[in-house]
Motif scaffolding. Sequence first.
Motif, PDB file in Angstrom:
ATOM      1  N   UNK A 128       0.819  -1.214   0.000  1.00  0.00           N
ATOM      2  CA  UNK A 128       0.000   0.000   0.000  1.00  0.00           C
ATOM      3  C   UNK A 128       0.855   1.266   0.000  1.00  0.00           C
ATOM      4  N   UNK A 129       1.953   1.251   0.753  1.00  0.00           N
ATOM      5  CA  UNK A 129       2.844   2.414   0.802  1.00  0.00           C
ATOM      6  C   UNK A 129       3.525   2.609  -0.547  1.00  0.00           C
ATOM      7  N   UNK A 130       3.922   1.520  -1.188  1.00  0.00           N
ATOM      8  CA  UNK A 130       4.579   1.617  -2.499  1.00  0.00           C
ATOM      9  C   UNK A 130       3.621   2.148  -3.561  1.00  0.00           C
ATOM     10  N   UNK A 131       2.386   1.664  -3.556  1.00  0.00           N
ATOM     11  CA  UNK A 131       1.392   2.146  -4.529  1.00  0.00           C
ATOM     12  C   UNK A 131       1.164   3.641  -4.333  1.00  0.00           C
ATOM     13  N   UNK A 187       3.486 -10.698  11.545  1.00  0.00           N
ATOM     14  CA  UNK A 187       3.283 -10.053  10.244  1.00  0.00           C
ATOM     15  C   UNK A 187       4.076  -8.753  10.147  1.00  0.00           C
ATOM     16  N   UNK A 188       4.083  -8.193   8.939  1.00  0.00           N
ATOM     17  CA  UNK A 188       4.567  -6.837   8.733  1.00  0.00           C
ATOM     18  C   UNK A 188       3.470  -5.842   9.132  1.00  0.00           C
ATOM     19  N   UNK A 189       3.790  -4.556   9.046  1.00  0.00           N
ATOM     20  CA  UNK A 189       2.835  -3.516   9.412  1.00  0.00           C
ATOM     21  C   UNK A 189       1.637  -3.499   8.475  1.00  0.00           C
ATOM     22  N   UNK A 190       0.587  -2.751   8.877  1.00  0.00           N
ATOM     23  CA  UNK A 190      -0.587  -2.587   8.033  1.00  0.00           C
ATOM     24  C   UNK A 190      -0.170  -2.026   6.677  1.00  0.00           C
ATOM     25  N   UNK A 191      -0.874  -2.458   5.629  1.00  0.00           N
ATOM     26  CA  UNK A 191      -0.520  -2.044   4.277  1.00  0.00           C
ATOM     27  C   UNK A 191       0.202  -3.132   3.516  1.00  0.00           C
ATOM     28  N   UNK A 192       0.621  -4.183   4.209  1.00  0.00           N
ATOM     29  CA  UNK A 192       1.288  -5.318   3.565  1.00  0.00           C
ATOM     30  C   UNK A 192       0.232  -6.227   2.930  1.00  0.00           C
ATOM     31  N   UNK A 193       0.347  -6.474   1.639  1.00  0.00           N
ATOM     32  CA  UNK A 193      -0.640  -7.304   0.938  1.00  0.00           C
ATOM     33  C   UNK A 193      -0.609  -8.742   1.440  1.00  0.00           C
ATOM     34  N   UNK A 194       0.574  -9.247   1.767  1.00  0.00           N
ATOM     35  CA  UNK A 194       0.671 -10.619   2.257  1.00  0.00           C
ATOM     36  C   UNK A 194      -0.008 -10.748   3.626  1.00  0.00           C
ATOM     37  N   UNK A 195       0.073  -9.698   4.424  1.00  0.00           N
ATOM     38  CA  UNK A 195      -0.644  -9.707   5.710  1.00  0.00           C
ATOM     39  C   UNK A 195      -2.138  -9.827   5.476  1.00  0.00           C
ATOM     40  N   UNK A 196      -2.657  -9.088   4.491  1.00  0.00           N
ATOM     41  CA  UNK A 196      -4.093  -9.173   4.190  1.00  0.00           C
ATOM     42  C   UNK A 196      -4.473 -10.592   3.773  1.00  0.00           C
ATOM     43  N   UNK A 197      -3.637 -11.228   2.950  1.00  0.00           N
ATOM     44  CA  UNK A 197      -3.918 -12.601   2.540  1.00  0.00           C
ATOM     45  C   UNK A 197      -3.979 -13.523   3.751  1.00  0.00           C
TER      46      UNK A 197
END
Length: 287
Positions: A128-131, A187-197
């Motif tokens: 999310x941060x990269x986008x 997990x990594x911080x919020x905004x990580x797509x893999x965390x959402x998965x």
Amino acid sequence: MELAELEIFRTVVAEGGVTRAAERLNRVQSNVTTRIKQLEESIGVPLFVRDRRRLVLTAAGEALLDYAERILDLVQEARQVVAPQSPRGRLRIGSMESTAASRLPAPLAEFHQRWPEVRLELSTGPTDVLIAGVRACKLDAALVAGPIDDPALAAMPLYKEELLLVTPCNHPRVRSPGDVRLETLIVFEQGCAYRRHAEHWFARQGKGGGPLRILELASYHAILACVAAGAGVAVVPRSVIAMQMAPHGFATHLLGRDGRVTTYLISRRERTSAALLALRSLLAASL
């Protein structure tokens, strides 16, 4: 305010001082100092304060740096469009940490060998941060987890990733979220797509299923070490697991369809350069 002054200003910030900036720009130090003073006089505010032996940006300097980078990048882009040339200038690339570690070392090494005049800058962060960085033109391109549904972004699919559930070695086999016996998801911080998965996979179990607590860490090395120590479970790309040296201290379990993710190279549709086109071509050829 001249383009040359903005370039000198940006270089002083990037190099952390006048001496190294002068060396990089092939100018004498007095010339660099004079041009910075002229820039400050033209806008009427100081851009730096001296902290012992180093220069620190003022609030005005921070604001100008953002505009200077955008102006200079647009000038570079305009030159490329009007008179295309070999790749050169600055190329700012963002990447998920897993992709930077497992996929990019060889292509980026080749990129540097082919186009040494390109100053490639790589930063890592969650999807999310990269986008957001690409949308705001703070990054020229980024490698992120899909799907990508923003019409303003050009997205080129690159890598097929498989996410795996990682547990301590002594954990029983996991076939569904309900089989997970540990209460912490690392997990990594919020905004990580893999965390959402990972969170979506556990949510399918419904009320009472899956980990109850979240532990946020900043690197896969730390995440896997905590899993091996029994602190919780994690969801990690197979490409990262493949980089670990045996014995691992952890076990992996398949997530099925939920674990299949495509990594995309994204950029703004209206922004391009010879350097970005060269990177796209190189990454596509490396598949």
